[in-house]
Design a protein around this motif. Structure first.
Motif, PDB file in Angstrom:
ATOM      1  N   GLY A 109       0.788  -1.227   0.000  1.00 40.42           N
ATOM      2  CA  GLY A 109       0.000   0.000   0.000  1.00 40.42           C
ATOM      3  C   GLY A 109       0.817   1.273   0.000  1.00 40.42           C
ATOM      4  O   GLY A 109       0.245   2.369  -0.006  1.00 40.42           O
ATOM      5  N   ILE A 110       2.153   1.169   0.033  1.00 46.40           N
ATOM      6  CA  ILE A 110       3.012   2.352   0.013  1.00 46.40           C
ATOM      7  C   ILE A 110       3.880   2.302  -1.250  1.00 46.40           C
ATOM      8  O   ILE A 110       4.542   1.303  -1.503  1.00 46.40           O
ATOM      9  CB  ILE A 110       3.935   2.411   1.251  1.00 46.40           C
ATOM     10  CG1 ILE A 110       3.125   2.400   2.537  1.00 46.40           C
ATOM     11  CG2 ILE A 110       4.822   3.661   1.201  1.00 46.40           C
ATOM     12  CD1 ILE A 110       3.972   2.369   3.796  1.00 46.40           C
ATOM     13  N   PRO A 111       3.893   3.368  -2.063  1.00 55.17           N
ATOM     14  CA  PRO A 111       4.768   3.389  -3.240  1.00 55.17           C
ATOM     15  C   PRO A 111       6.247   3.271  -2.813  1.00 55.17           C
ATOM     16  O   PRO A 111       6.699   3.998  -1.944  1.00 55.17           O
ATOM     17  CB  PRO A 111       4.489   4.760  -3.870  1.00 55.17           C
ATOM     18  CG  PRO A 111       3.140   5.152  -3.358  1.00 55.17           C
ATOM     19  CD  PRO A 111       3.056   4.588  -1.976  1.00 55.17           C
ATOM     20  N   ILE A 112       6.961   2.350  -3.437  1.00 54.56           N
ATOM     21  CA  ILE A 112       8.359   2.101  -3.095  1.00 54.56           C
ATOM     22  C   ILE A 112       9.249   2.478  -4.274  1.00 54.56           C
ATOM     23  O   ILE A 112       9.013   2.025  -5.401  1.00 54.56           O
ATOM     24  CB  ILE A 112       8.614   0.620  -2.737  1.00 54.56           C
ATOM     25  CG1 ILE A 112       7.588   0.131  -1.707  1.00 54.56           C
ATOM     26  CG2 ILE A 112      10.039   0.438  -2.225  1.00 54.56           C
ATOM     27  CD1 ILE A 112       7.676   0.794  -0.375  1.00 54.56           C
ATOM     28  N   GLN A 113      10.246   3.297  -4.019  1.00 52.89           N
ATOM     29  CA  GLN A 113      11.227   3.677  -5.033  1.00 52.89           C
ATOM     30  C   GLN A 113      12.573   3.044  -4.696  1.00 52.89           C
ATOM     31  O   GLN A 113      13.101   3.243  -3.604  1.00 52.89           O
ATOM     32  CB  GLN A 113      11.382   5.205  -5.090  1.00 52.89           C
ATOM     33  CG  GLN A 113      12.536   5.704  -5.936  1.00 52.89           C
ATOM     34  CD  GLN A 113      12.355   5.422  -7.420  1.00 52.89           C
ATOM     35  OE1 GLN A 113      11.271   5.643  -7.965  1.00 52.89           O
ATOM     36  NE2 GLN A 113      13.401   4.948  -8.071  1.00 52.89           N
ATOM     37  N   MET A 114      13.115   2.273  -5.630  1.00 50.36           N
ATOM     38  CA  MET A 114      14.465   1.740  -5.445  1.00 50.36           C
ATOM     39  C   MET A 114      15.470   2.793  -5.864  1.00 50.36           C
ATOM     40  O   MET A 114      15.336   3.412  -6.928  1.00 50.36           O
ATOM     41  CB  MET A 114      14.676   0.472  -6.269  1.00 50.36           C
ATOM     42  CG  MET A 114      16.080  -0.084  -6.137  1.00 50.36           C
ATOM     43  SD  MET A 114      16.328  -1.582  -7.100  1.00 50.36           S
ATOM     44  CE  MET A 114      18.094  -1.841  -6.836  1.00 50.36           C
ATOM     45  N   CYS A 115      16.484   2.999  -5.051  1.00 50.06           N
ATOM     46  CA  CYS A 115      17.521   3.975  -5.361  1.00 50.06           C
ATOM     47  C   CYS A 115      18.179   3.629  -6.698  1.00 50.06           C
ATOM     48  O   CYS A 115      18.726   2.542  -6.878  1.00 50.06           O
ATOM     49  CB  CYS A 115      18.571   3.994  -4.253  1.00 50.06           C
ATOM     50  SG  CYS A 115      20.009   5.038  -4.631  1.00 50.06           S
ATOM     51  N   ASN A 116      18.113   4.561  -7.643  1.00 44.65           N
ATOM     52  CA  ASN A 116      18.677   4.308  -8.959  1.00 44.65           C
ATOM     53  C   ASN A 116      20.192   4.118  -8.927  1.00 44.65           C
ATOM     54  O   ASN A 116      20.745   3.335  -9.714  1.00 44.65           O
ATOM     55  CB  ASN A 116      18.313   5.451  -9.917  1.00 44.65           C
ATOM     56  CG  ASN A 116      16.865   5.424 -10.362  1.00 44.65           C
ATOM     57  OD1 ASN A 116      16.405   6.325 -11.050  1.00 44.65           O
ATOM     58  ND2 ASN A 116      16.122   4.391  -9.974  1.00 44.65           N
TER      59      ASN A 116
END
Length: 290
Positions: free
Chosen positions: A148-155
């Motif tokens: 339920g939480i948008p997750i961004q992987m560190c580029n």
């Protein structure tokens, strides 16, 4: 009357008329010393020399100070989280808001685990803080942990993973092309990156699937590291452009903001080599204020 000397907190003066000396005890502001120690990079020895006290006295004064902690927090955050280590036995896991720049929570750890990250996120949520996104390094299992939480992987962490497979200067044309494309990750949009990756795979698909029989008689892929690099990009693709899919949330695409915090902390701690674990933690507490 002229200044005669300064030692152990005692200021000495000498009268030019009668040649007598007078001693006046100096008072030391412990909070000022603490600030100079933590923010001004002054060592125990430098502070002792400046104030005319012994190193042990300065050390005792600093030990009496309590590190400050934040008591107010933003209501909505983009949560950066990462862990850094100070030697083999002391690690600190930090949770930071990318919008306000505030450190929300930290915990000392021996080993970085997904369970500890989950506990940190739960602690932040208990404080009534809304976590609208999470930005992390993409360690195994972490990206799938928060429903339920948008997750961004560190580029940048994704680029580092590919670098370990291909090196900075790959020799095969297919590897060179993939590496050049990966370097665009932190500065391009979703459609361009995914389209370019698909085009690369179409071009080199047969090359990727090349096999040969090894000495043990087993049929194996020839270009295993290149395959692993491509597979990593495909597996992590759902989390590489969360920032792009949610532009209104202002999600950063790297954990640079927290990595910079770690670098600054370690630079300051280098001025105080040899600290005990207790004193090192106190310094970290003051720096992070969490």
């Amino acid at each position: 009357m002229s200044k005669y000397g300064f030692q152990n907190g005692i200021q000495r003066f000498k009268c030019a008329a009668c040649n007598k000396t007078f001693a006046v005890a100096e008072r030391i502001n412990t909070n000022t010393v603490w600030q100079e120690y933590t923010e001004g990079k002054q060592t125990y020895l430098q502070l002792a020399s400046k104030y005319g006290f012994s190193v042990k006295t300065i050390q005792r004064r600093i030990d009496t100070v309590k590190a400050q902690r934040q008591t107010t927090f933003p209501s909505v955050v983009n949560l950066l989280m990462d862990t850094t280590y100070f030697g083999r036995k002391l690690g600190v896991m930090v949770f930071k808001d990318s919008l306000s720049g505030q450190i929300l929570y930290k915990q000392y750890v021996k080993t970085e685990t997904n369970k500890l990250y989950l506990a940190g996120v739960e602690e932040i949520a208990k404080r009534g803080i809304k976590i609208q996104s999470i930005i992390c390094d993409g360690r195994k299992g972490l990206l799938q942990l928060f429903e339920g939480i948008p997750i961004q992987m560190c580029n940048f962490h994704q680029v580092a993973i590919i670098r370990r497979y291909l090196t900075k200067k790959p020799k095969m044309p297919a590897s060179k092309e993939l590496w050049d494309h990966v370097l665009l990750l932190v500065k391009t949009d979703k459609e361009s990156f995914e389209g370019g990756l698909a085009a690369w795979h179409t071009k080199w698909k047969e090359f990727l699937n090349e096999r040969k029989v090894d000495a043990a008689g087993k049929n194996r892929y020839v270009h295993k590291r290149l395959r692993s690099a491509y597979r990593s990009l495909k597996i992590n693709s759902p989390w590489l452009f969360t920032w792009y899919d949610n532009l209104q949330l202002e999600i950063p695409n790297t954990t640079n903001a927290i990595d910079g915090h770690f670098a600054d902390l370690k630079n300051k701690l280098r001025n105080h080599n040899g600290l005990s674990t207790v004193r090192k933690k106190k310094f970290i507490d003051e720096f992070l204020k969490a």
